[in-house]
Structure formats: structure tokens, C-alpha cells
Scaffold this motif. Structure first.
Motif, mmCIF file in Angstrom:
data_model
loop_
_atom_site.group_PDB
_atom_site.id
_atom_site.type_symbol
_atom_site.label_atom_id
_atom_site.label_comp_id
_atom_site.label_asym_id
_atom_site.label_seq_id
_atom_site.Cartn_x
_atom_site.Cartn_y
_atom_site.Cartn_z
ATOM 1 N N LYS A 93 0.755 -1.181 -0.180
ATOM 2 C CA LYS A 93 -0.069 -0.120 -0.035
ATOM 3 C C LYS A 93 0.884 1.123 -0.030
ATOM 4 O O LYS A 93 0.408 2.296 -0.574
ATOM 5 C CB LYS A 93 -0.983 -0.059 1.233
ATOM 6 C CG LYS A 93 -0.577 -0.237 2.509
ATOM 7 C CD LYS A 93 -0.446 -1.664 2.863
ATOM 8 C CE LYS A 93 0.620 -2.268 3.847
ATOM 9 N NZ LYS A 93 -0.078 -2.810 4.843
ATOM 10 N N ASN A 147 -7.089 -1.166 9.286
ATOM 11 C CA ASN A 147 -5.949 -1.874 9.636
ATOM 12 C C ASN A 147 -6.124 -2.839 10.852
ATOM 13 O O ASN A 147 -6.938 -2.545 11.904
ATOM 14 C CB ASN A 147 -5.155 -0.610 10.338
ATOM 15 C CG ASN A 147 -3.863 -0.874 11.024
ATOM 16 O OD1 ASN A 147 -3.601 -1.449 12.025
ATOM 17 N ND2 ASN A 147 -2.638 -0.980 10.037
ATOM 18 N N GLY A 148 -5.617 -3.986 10.610
ATOM 19 C CA GLY A 148 -5.794 -5.085 11.587
ATOM 20 C C GLY A 148 -5.064 -4.961 12.960
ATOM 21 O O GLY A 148 -5.565 -5.431 13.870
ATOM 22 N N THR A 149 -3.810 -4.481 12.780
ATOM 23 C CA THR A 149 -3.009 -4.316 13.888
ATOM 24 C C THR A 149 -3.886 -3.267 15.015
ATOM 25 O O THR A 149 -4.030 -3.783 16.236
ATOM 26 C CB THR A 149 -1.830 -3.772 13.640
ATOM 27 O OG1 THR A 149 -1.071 -4.502 12.680
ATOM 28 C CG2 THR A 149 -0.959 -3.397 14.749
ATOM 29 N N TYR A 176 0.689 -9.421 11.740
ATOM 30 C CA TYR A 176 -0.219 -8.458 11.220
ATOM 31 C C TYR A 176 0.411 -7.043 11.071
ATOM 32 O O TYR A 176 0.054 -6.265 9.926
ATOM 33 C CB TYR A 176 -1.457 -8.054 12.070
ATOM 34 C CG TYR A 176 -2.197 -9.432 12.339
ATOM 35 C CD1 TYR A 176 -2.348 -10.463 11.362
ATOM 36 C CD2 TYR A 176 -3.068 -9.536 13.603
ATOM 37 C CE1 TYR A 176 -2.959 -11.761 11.640
ATOM 38 C CE2 TYR A 176 -3.550 -10.688 13.844
ATOM 39 C CZ TYR A 176 -3.961 -11.758 12.861
ATOM 40 O OH TYR A 176 -4.569 -12.848 13.166
ATOM 41 N N ALA A 177 1.558 -6.627 11.839
ATOM 42 C CA ALA A 177 1.931 -5.233 12.217
ATOM 43 C C ALA A 177 3.073 -5.249 11.098
ATOM 44 O O ALA A 177 3.523 -6.073 10.389
ATOM 45 C CB ALA A 177 2.713 -5.116 13.518
ATOM 46 N N GLU A 178 3.123 -3.907 10.467
ATOM 47 C CA GLU A 178 4.438 -3.437 9.673
ATOM 48 C C GLU A 178 5.498 -3.697 10.432
ATOM 49 O O GLU A 178 5.876 -3.834 11.405
ATOM 50 C CB GLU A 178 4.211 -2.048 9.266
ATOM 51 C CG GLU A 178 2.610 -1.442 8.614
ATOM 52 C CD GLU A 178 2.647 -2.465 7.355
ATOM 53 O OE1 GLU A 178 3.604 -2.218 6.350
ATOM 54 O OE2 GLU A 178 1.470 -3.303 7.393
ATOM 55 N N ASP A 184 1.337 1.787 11.543
ATOM 56 C CA ASP A 184 0.009 1.129 11.761
ATOM 57 C C ASP A 184 -0.372 2.157 13.003
ATOM 58 O O ASP A 184 -1.814 2.712 13.036
ATOM 59 C CB ASP A 184 0.163 -0.129 12.359
ATOM 60 C CG ASP A 184 0.500 -1.083 11.614
ATOM 61 O OD1 ASP A 184 -0.189 -1.630 10.600
ATOM 62 O OD2 ASP A 184 1.552 -1.977 11.749
ATOM 63 N N ASP A 189 -0.523 3.650 7.766
ATOM 64 C CA ASP A 189 -1.024 2.738 6.856
ATOM 65 C C ASP A 189 -2.462 2.665 6.475
ATOM 66 O O ASP A 189 -2.754 2.770 5.340
ATOM 67 C CB ASP A 189 -0.862 1.177 7.777
ATOM 68 C CG ASP A 189 -1.315 0.098 7.024
ATOM 69 O OD1 ASP A 189 -0.335 -0.252 6.092
ATOM 70 O OD2 ASP A 189 -2.267 -0.524 7.206
ATOM 71 N N LYS A 193 -3.964 3.453 2.562
ATOM 72 C CA LYS A 193 -5.140 2.595 2.347
ATOM 73 C C LYS A 193 -6.364 3.497 1.681
ATOM 74 O O LYS A 193 -7.226 3.493 0.782
ATOM 75 C CB LYS A 193 -5.795 1.683 3.211
ATOM 76 C CG LYS A 193 -4.640 0.476 3.297
ATOM 77 C CD LYS A 193 -4.767 -0.273 4.682
ATOM 78 C CE LYS A 193 -3.756 -1.480 4.618
ATOM 79 N NZ LYS A 193 -3.877 -1.979 6.067
ATOM 80 N N GLY A 288 -8.261 -8.243 7.513
ATOM 81 C CA GLY A 288 -7.448 -7.080 6.786
ATOM 82 C C GLY A 288 -6.184 -7.382 6.928
ATOM 83 O O GLY A 288 -5.515 -6.844 6.322
ATOM 84 N N ALA A 289 -5.645 -8.478 7.671
ATOM 85 C CA ALA A 289 -4.144 -8.692 7.481
ATOM 86 C C ALA A 289 -3.848 -9.996 7.839
ATOM 87 O O ALA A 289 -4.763 -10.710 8.609
ATOM 88 C CB ALA A 289 -3.580 -7.686 8.741
HETATM 89 N N1 HSE Z 1 -0.195 -3.803 8.976
HETATM 90 C C1 HSE Z 1 -1.265 -3.787 8.296
HETATM 91 C C2 HSE Z 1 -2.585 -4.259 9.047
HETATM 92 C C3 HSE Z 1 -1.202 -5.165 7.409
HETATM 93 O O1 HSE Z 1 -2.078 -4.477 10.419
HETATM 94 O O2 HSE Z 1 -3.711 -3.881 8.808
HETATM 95 C C4 HSE Z 1 -2.117 -5.302 6.387
HETATM 96 O O3 HSE Z 1 -2.172 -4.095 5.451
#
Ligand code: HSE
Length: 393
Positions: A93, A147-149, A176-178, A184, A189, A193, A288-289
Motif C-alpha cells: 500500500k 488496519n488489522g493491527t 499483522y503489524a508493519e 500502523d 498505513d 489505504k 484485513g491482515a
Molecule cells: N499492518 C497492516 C495491518 C497489514 O495491520 O492492517 C495489512 O495491510
């Protein structure tokens, strides 16, 4: 389809597994010819290489899957692949938000496909749905938990009373995290999106500096305890309105009533919604992640290219979309420590607000104000920001 895979981390290995473990009968003819890793020490299979030229120089490879993340060298690799006449599928993204126009133009010029379904909403088929909705309607509103995180952090703090750091560690452990979770936590992030989604809806490039952004870095247990007394749930929410050829975007922690779908989005799940005149509101929910949901979206792109299905109306992101930051408003909860109270209260001079009871800190709820006014006032006390938490109520 002969694939060159850039990156064998969580998402890249998910794509590799779906293809090579024949998880779908539709991918039996797909083959990963080369997979790029960073160092020679990481090479554990014959298809692996740490020399990217092995992918670009291989004429058999017709499609490149980019799963490295970050701007560089992803930008250089994607442009190189497109110029070499290879289709590109990416989940990145950050690079898509910045170079959407350039990548789309390059793909068109070289007669190949540039696909980025996995870049927003992970496994949620959001971009395809948005583009499909645009075949009939102008999209005038986009919203979502993207954002999933941060969603895991907020929903687990809320539900289990866990600390911010504990929840962040879980999100990191789950993949899940960057790489740098700052993106995040500070809403960067989500901003990428929202840029991608709004640029699609506008047909023009949306710029990062025009998106009003707050993250969740400074949330504390006392905030969650207060929201509980209101019987509301906090989520990091992204929103865009697009009307009269102008857009306005914001990302901010926001409270939802228990009966709103967003309140029920937990862990790594996302919700993505749009509004169009004839279809009304559409909402899409899913993971989402994470490894397989994100890889799934990438393989869906590969299948669309392979089946000749990647044929939704062509988009042209030429030029920048016009922004009007004054179009969104709201009533805001502002919590701050005693140490910065004078500063914060002076910054909100002239704005009507009501003090509220929050354990161990000061807080107030403003009347309905333009979101840009809130940002201007908070900007004027930016050095106190670690002591301040803001949410739309
Ligand atoms: N770091 C992003 C999230 C990964 O937690 O959503 C998915 O794009």
C-alpha cells in the motif's frame, strides 16, 4: 502463468504456499520460477535467489508478485517489471498510494496488468467491489476500519483489559503489524489505504498531506474506561466524502454504538464501506491482515489476470484530485494530562466544550466543529501530543 516472487516473508510465503501446495485446483498451472530473498543465507530452495536480475532477465516469467513492502526498492522493481512487459501484482500500500498514477500509466503503455487488491483490506475483495460499484454509481462516501493491527489493539484492550504493548506484541507475533509498527499506530498505513480507495473513487491522485490523520498512539486505559460508561466501542476509522468534484478525508479514532457493524469488528478484521446513489450503502467484512487472507487476495489477482478477468473499467489517475478539508465535522473527545492542561485549554479557547469525568486525567467533549479546526488547534500544541488523545464521539 510463470511467476517471479519478490519477497518471501509472511505474505510472499503465503502466495508460494497457496500455489505450490495446490490449495486451489485453479492454480495447478501456476509456477513460481524464481523467488527473491534478501541474503544468500536465506536461500533454502532451488527457486530462491538473492539476485533480482534472475527474475527480470528470465523471459519465461510473465508476472511479478511484489510482497516486499516499503517504497524502495519496491518502486524500482515494480517499474522495471512493468517496463519489461511483465504483469505486476502487489500488496504494497505504501508504494501504490504514492505511485498509483505512474504504475497505471506504465502498465497501459506496456500492455500489461497492474493489480493491487491486497493493498487495501487484506483478504476483503474491496478494490474490485469499489470499481464494480463505479460501473453504475458515483461513489460519494468511503469508510472503513482498514488496519488489522490497531483493530486488534483496540478490541483486545476493550474486551480483555490487556495493555497497549501486550496487544501490539500479539499483532506482531501474528504477522499483522508493519516492519515498523509506527505506520500502523499513527494511522499512516490507513492513510495509504484511504489514498488508494479515494483515488480510485475520484479517478485522480489523492495526496497524503491533504488527509487529516490521528492515530491511537496515546490511548490509555482511562479513555477506554470512559467509553465503556457510554456503552460505546472505539475503532480507528477512515472516511472520505467526494462531492462536487472535491474530496475530504480523515482518519481518527471514533466511537461506535453497540448496534453499529463497526463496533463488532474485532481482532485483525476490517470493514470497508461505500455509498452510491442507486446501490446505497455496501459494507464488506473480512480479515484485513495476515498471511493467508492477504495472499488469497494476491492469488485472486493472479487468477483474474490469467482468466482475462482483470477488465473492469480502466482507471486513469492523471492529475491531482481537488481537496476541500472543510467538508467534514464532528464532536470530539479530547483527553489530556494535568501537566499540559493550560496549553490545551488555551488552544481550544472560543470553542464550546463540556468537561467530562475521566479517572486520573482531564477531558472535554467539544460541540460539533469542523475536523480541520480540531487539527489546527491540536497542531498548535503539537509538542504536548503524547499527553493528548482525541476521538470523535
Ligand atoms: N499492518 C497492516 C495491518 C497489514 O495491520 O492492517 C495489512 O495491510
Amino acid at each position: 502463468m510463470k511467476i517471479g516472487l519478490l519477497g518471501c516473508g509472511i505474505v510472499g510465503s503465503g502466495v508460494y504456499d497457496i500455489i505450490t501446495q495446490n490449495m486451489s485446483p485453479m492454480v495447478v498451472d501456476f509456477e513460481v520460477l524464481k523467488a527473491l530473498v534478501k541474503t544468500p543465507e536465506e536461500i533454502i530452495r532451488p527457486d530462491m535467489t538473492n539476485n533480482v536480475d534472475d527474475i527480470f532477465a528470465n523471459d519465461e516469467i510473465d508476472t511479478v508478485v511484489e510482497a516486499m513492502g516499503g517504497i524502495h526498492p519496491a518502486y524500482e522493481f515494480i517499474t522495471r517489471a512493468l517496463k519489461a512487459g511483465k504483469n505486476v501484482v502487489t500488496a504494497n500500500k505504501a508504494v501504490v498510494a504514492k505511485y498509483l498514477n505512474e504504475f497505471t500509466t506504465l502498465a497501459k503503455e506496456n500492455g500489461v496488468k497492474f493489480m493491487y487488491e491486497a493493498s487495501v483490506g487484506g483478504g476483503v475483495p474491496w478494490i474490485k467491489s469499489l470499481r464494480q460499484a463505479m460501473r453504475i454509481d458515483e461513489i460519494t462516501h468511503i469508510g472503513g476500519i482498514f488496519n488489522g493491527t490497531t483493530n486488534l489493539i483496540l478490541s483486545e484492550m476493550e474486551e480483555k483489559g490487556l495493555s497497549f504493548d501486550e496487544c501490539l506484541k500479539t499483532a506482531q507475533k501474528m504477522g499483522y503489524a508493519e516492519a515498523d509498527p509506527t505506520a500502523d499506530i499513527d494511522g499512516i498505513d490507513v492513510r495509504n489505504k484511504l489514498i488508494i480507495s479515494t483515488s480510485i473513487a475520484c479517478g485522480k491522485q489523492v495526496l497524503a498531506e491533504e488527509i487529516m490523520t490521528f492515530g491511537i498512539r496515546s490511548i490509555k486505559e482511562c479513555d477506554l474506561a470512559y467509553f465503556k460508561t457510554l456503552n460505546k466501542h472505539i475503532r480507528l476509522y477512515a472516511e472520505a466524502v467526494i462531492e462536487d468534484g472535491k474530496y475530504c478525508c480523515r482518519i481518527e479514532p471514533r466511537l461506535f454504538n453497540v448496534d453499529e457493524p463497526e463496533a463488532g469488528i474485532k481482532l485483525n478484521y476490517n470493514i470497508c464501506s461505500l455509498y452510491g446513489k442507486t446501490i446505497g450503502t455496501l459494507k464488506y467484512i473480512g480479515q484485513g491482515a495476515g498471511k493467508f487472507p492477504t495472499a488469497n487476495a494476491m492469488v485472486q489477482d493472479l487468477l483474474d489476470i490469467d482468466c482475462g478477468n482483470a477488465t473492469l473499467p480502466e482507471l486513469d489517475f492523471n492529475g491531482n484530485a481537488t481537496c476541500d478539508m472543510a467538508r467534514l465535522e464532528g464532536s470530539y473527545y479530547v483527553r489530556y494530562s494535568e501537566a499540559v492542561a493550560d496549553k490545551v485549554e488555551a488552544a481550544f479557547d472560543g470553542i464550546e466544550y463540556t468537561a467530562v469525568e475521566v479517572n486520573g486525567a482531564k477531558a472535554f467533549v467539544t460541540s460539533v466543529i469542523p475536523t480541520i479546526t480540531l487539527h489546527d488547534r491540536i497542531e498548535s500544541v503539537a509538542d504536548a501530543m503524547p499527553e493528548i488523545f482525541v476521538a470523535r464521539v
